[in-house]
Design an enzyme around this catalytic site. Sequence first.
Site, PDB file in Angstrom:
ATOM      1  N   ALA A  69      27.142  -9.569   1.964  1.00  0.00           N
ATOM      2  CA  ALA A  69      25.909 -10.068   1.361  1.00  0.00           C
ATOM      3  C   ALA A  69      25.502  -9.052   0.314  1.00  0.00           C
ATOM      4  CB  ALA A  69      24.807 -10.212   2.410  1.00  0.00           C
ATOM      5  N   GLY A 178      25.470   3.831  -3.123  1.00  0.00           N
ATOM      6  CA  GLY A 178      24.275   4.042  -2.328  1.00  0.00           C
ATOM      7  C   GLY A 178      24.398   5.144  -1.297  1.00  0.00           C
ATOM      8  N   GLY A 221      10.838   6.806   9.452  1.00  0.00           N
ATOM      9  CA  GLY A 221      10.390   6.987  10.831  1.00  0.00           C
ATOM     10  C   GLY A 221       8.959   6.519  11.020  1.00  0.00           C
ATOM     11  N   MET A 355      15.627   8.875  -3.419  1.00  0.00           N
ATOM     12  CA  MET A 355      16.440   7.747  -2.955  1.00  0.00           C
ATOM     13  C   MET A 355      15.553   6.513  -2.865  1.00  0.00           C
ATOM     14  SD  MET A 355      18.943   9.285  -0.058  1.00  0.00           S
ATOM     15  CE  MET A 355      20.489  10.025  -0.490  1.00  0.00           C
ATOM     16  N   HIS A 358      13.891   1.308  -6.709  1.00  0.00           N
ATOM     17  CA  HIS A 358      13.481   1.095  -8.102  1.00  0.00           C
ATOM     18  C   HIS A 358      14.023   2.181  -9.019  1.00  0.00           C
ATOM     19  CE1 HIS A 358      10.182   2.653  -5.577  1.00  0.00           C
ATOM     20  NE2 HIS A 358       9.989   3.563  -6.515  1.00  0.00           N
ATOM     21  N   HIS A 481     -15.139  -5.551 -10.774  1.00  0.00           N
ATOM     22  CA  HIS A 481     -15.960  -5.251  -9.603  1.00  0.00           C
ATOM     23  C   HIS A 481     -16.170  -6.534  -8.833  1.00  0.00           C
ATOM     24  CE1 HIS A 481     -19.142  -3.413  -7.189  1.00  0.00           C
ATOM     25  NE2 HIS A 481     -19.795  -4.553  -7.350  1.00  0.00           N
TER      26      HIS A 481
END
Lengths: 502, 493
Positions: A69, A178, A221, A355, A358, A481
């Site tokens: 995928a 990656g 975490g 890492m 974007h 506002h």
Amino acid sequence: MLASRTLLRTALRGVRPTPGVVTHASRTFAAAASSYDLVVVGGGPGGYVAAIKGAQLGMKTACVEVRGALGGTCLNVGCIPSKALLHSSHLFEQANHDFKKHGIKINGSVEVDLKTMMGGKDKAVRQLTGGIEYLFKKNGVDYVKGFGKVAGPHNVHVKLNAGGESDLETKNILIATGSEVTPLPTCPVDNEKGRIVDSTGALVLKTVPKSMAVIGGGVIGLEMGSVWRRLGSKVTVIEFLDRICPSLDQEVGQAFQKILAKQGIQFKLGTKVVGSTVKEDGVSLSLEPAAGGAAENFDAEVVLVAIGRRPFTRNIGLEEQGIALDKAGRVTVDAHFRTSVPSIHAIGDAIVGPMLAHKAEEEGIAAVEMMQGLAGHVNYDAVPGVIYTHPEVAAAGKTEEELKAMGVEYNKGTFPFSANSRARAVGEADGLVKILSDKTTDRILGIHIIGSNAGEMIAEGVLGMEYGASSEDIARTCHAHPTLSEAFKEACMATSSKAIHF
Amino acid sequence: MGFYAGRKSACLMSRRGFADLPEVSTIVMPALSPTMTHGTISEWTKKPGDVCEAGDVLCEIETDKAVVAFDVQDECVLAKILEEAKGREIQVGMPVALSVEDKAAYEAFVEADKAGKIATPSAEALPSPTASSTSPPAPSLPASPPPSPPTPTAHLGDFALSPAARHLLHSRHLTLSAEVHGTGKGGRLTKGDVIQAIANGQVTAQAPRQAAPASTAPPPPSTPPKAQAAALAAVPPPPPGLDPAQVRIPTIQAGPGAFSDTKNSNMRKVIARRLAESKATVPHAYETVDCEIDAVLLFRKQMQRDFEVNVSVNDFIIRSAALALRDVPEANAFWDGPKGTAVPKEDVDISVAVATPAGLITPIISGSDRRRLSEISATMKDLAGRARQGKLKPEEFQGGSFTISNLGMFGIDEFSAVINPPQAAIMAVGRGAKRVRAPPYLPNQHAGNLKPYTATVMTATLSFDRRVLDEALAAQFLQAFKSYMSRPELLLL
């Protein structure tokens, strides 16, 4: 030699694939049937974006991905599924704890149907990964399903998932392989068994554990810990350093920790895990103070190992090409994302830098643009980072500590959400906005936000930083506002002069 | 950096063909490191006409880090050197030399160049990927972005100035000099650019400033920019209540010339001299009396209401003083310095102090004891009007035997004035204020029957020349004045 080169140059002289593109005289081979202009190894956010951009710029592009995928870690076992679970668990938490103060009574109890929740998450992931496959078709990117390895400066060898092998000849190679979870030797992960898991395993737990120990007080975490705490686990975060998320601005990090502690997360800082034993119904951890000392026992039903991620760059053919990796395993590249082999480029988690998906996307686009002779550009000073707990934490630019270390004089302005009308009106008054600007020019150097929509709010700040905005510029820009954004404006006012509402 | 370990190959060469001219390629300054922005050519190892094989060193380039050999990628003949060795700093991407394909092309090039047909390439013709901030992240100083050629911002219109930059300039009525260019995105002017421009004196004032003193000429061109900038950028003191920190510019110091010099007019010089002389040489003595002026006020109202005659309280004061001076003629005298005696005057010419923009002036109502109240009023109005316009004739304000100064309209309760020599006295009159008074003591009246009452009281202080008047005479004068002010019907006599 001279004659043939002249002929080749003459042949290439009129060739302009797209306007404004300079043709480098690449003179090594003639056009082959299956040859590409660009082969991207890795179909994560860096890779697939680069592949689509390459195709849009007129390059014949292929993208090699082994997972089955597209979307990489981010779409499949990272950003997307975790944000889906974070949202679902947040709604559950709100229903359980916040609804009553809004005058909403629930007759009976609110329960978690984990299977349905996971189903919703899986559906989102499926839709998105499918969407990228569609984008590939739309832009004419060849999707090669298999494990790709660099076999030469212009050759990628693929072991196809369906069986067999394929060789892709290409002008340019882009490594976008990656990263993977960093293992903790004292606490080996076994996602199948489900006792000691990493982030991938934590996204697919079958039941809500009564207790969870999270090893590592970083972003992953804390996010996953938040999810399971909201769903009912007693969560304890065990961190080696004396603070969580060490890259955060310290003032902000401390405020963040207080908020998480108030929500019920327990912290064991300055602690290391020296051993683990998996039992039938849980895990027994052996903990020690980081500086050394007596060991203590700590039991939890599930242990999440989230100590970080490391580049996935070994055994993909780089070493054979003489491409250097640094000691963290990152590929060394120049300003054009080229490795020591000029036709091989690398971006994303595989090279140095935060890492972040974007960041990989920006690099992917820049690398491909530069391959085509355009001016690709990544502004590393304006890359935001977001932690998707609740409230969210977002930051861009420098922290106070970094500025002090650099000897830069700065102005600081903060504004708490407790003083923001909208935050009070909706009962989400935790957090603050903190702005750091240059003392002389007032140019914004750092932005730090803790707030319910910090991840969205940071975009305004990043846009400002791109334009070299001063805090006064944003202070003089009208903000609607009542919105939370007004806190951003007021923090900017506090930086260059004075806030009004605090 | 892995790849660039010493030698560098020429990276960018663009090709331009001319119809009957040889094809000329432009060789540009290469980016020899990710952080390199400029370089100088330290030495050309090839000269025009030399054949350069692939791998030959073309020139040595000095960067901020090292001297690196720049070698040829494709075989060519060096045609023309555009930037000399050991010359100026050249930006990455800018042309440094021209080359042609071969020797034959070179002969043609030389011909064409002699005929002036070879145009030196400009930077815009070349695609130049920017190298500066694309390097993978390393801690970098957040100083201003690396200098780039000024980008014209005409197309940005109103958006060329950031909001803070606009506020800074417009609050101080400054415009930026033409050479200032912005370091913001697309050449936009940031707050920092404006702060820097002000510090460098690259601004001009928009509105003429009142600061320019009349005696000094406009600053000569040789004025150091910083002093001029300081003068221009000195912010007028913030209005009361404004936090000075709101308008701070950190690096601006207010230099000399940041205040305004108002030249003393002649009138003020004369006043200054005479009064100083008066205070120093005339022995001043003071006496004060309170006058209840309710009767005057009532009388005045009646005149207004019944006869539509407008006289002011001041006119009453003048008439009362005039009659008092007639009654106590010693007060209508002056000190004759040479003679050393007081000399009484025939006429009662009262100088009345009038405040004008140019200073205090005292037009004279001559023969005021012989003038009716309405006459005094009309004369006073005329003189005061012309005094304020500076249109008095000298004889109209020089002379006089007695001066009255009234600060009632300024809300002053009481004050003492300085004598105008050679006059003997000046009377300073305060405002009429409602006060609670004890009734005058009368014999055969029980203390218990004394009831306080309120009255409009006006305080008059006489400053008198002690050589001319003694306290008793001054007291007599003041008593006379007081009696006229208390019983205005006496003014008819």
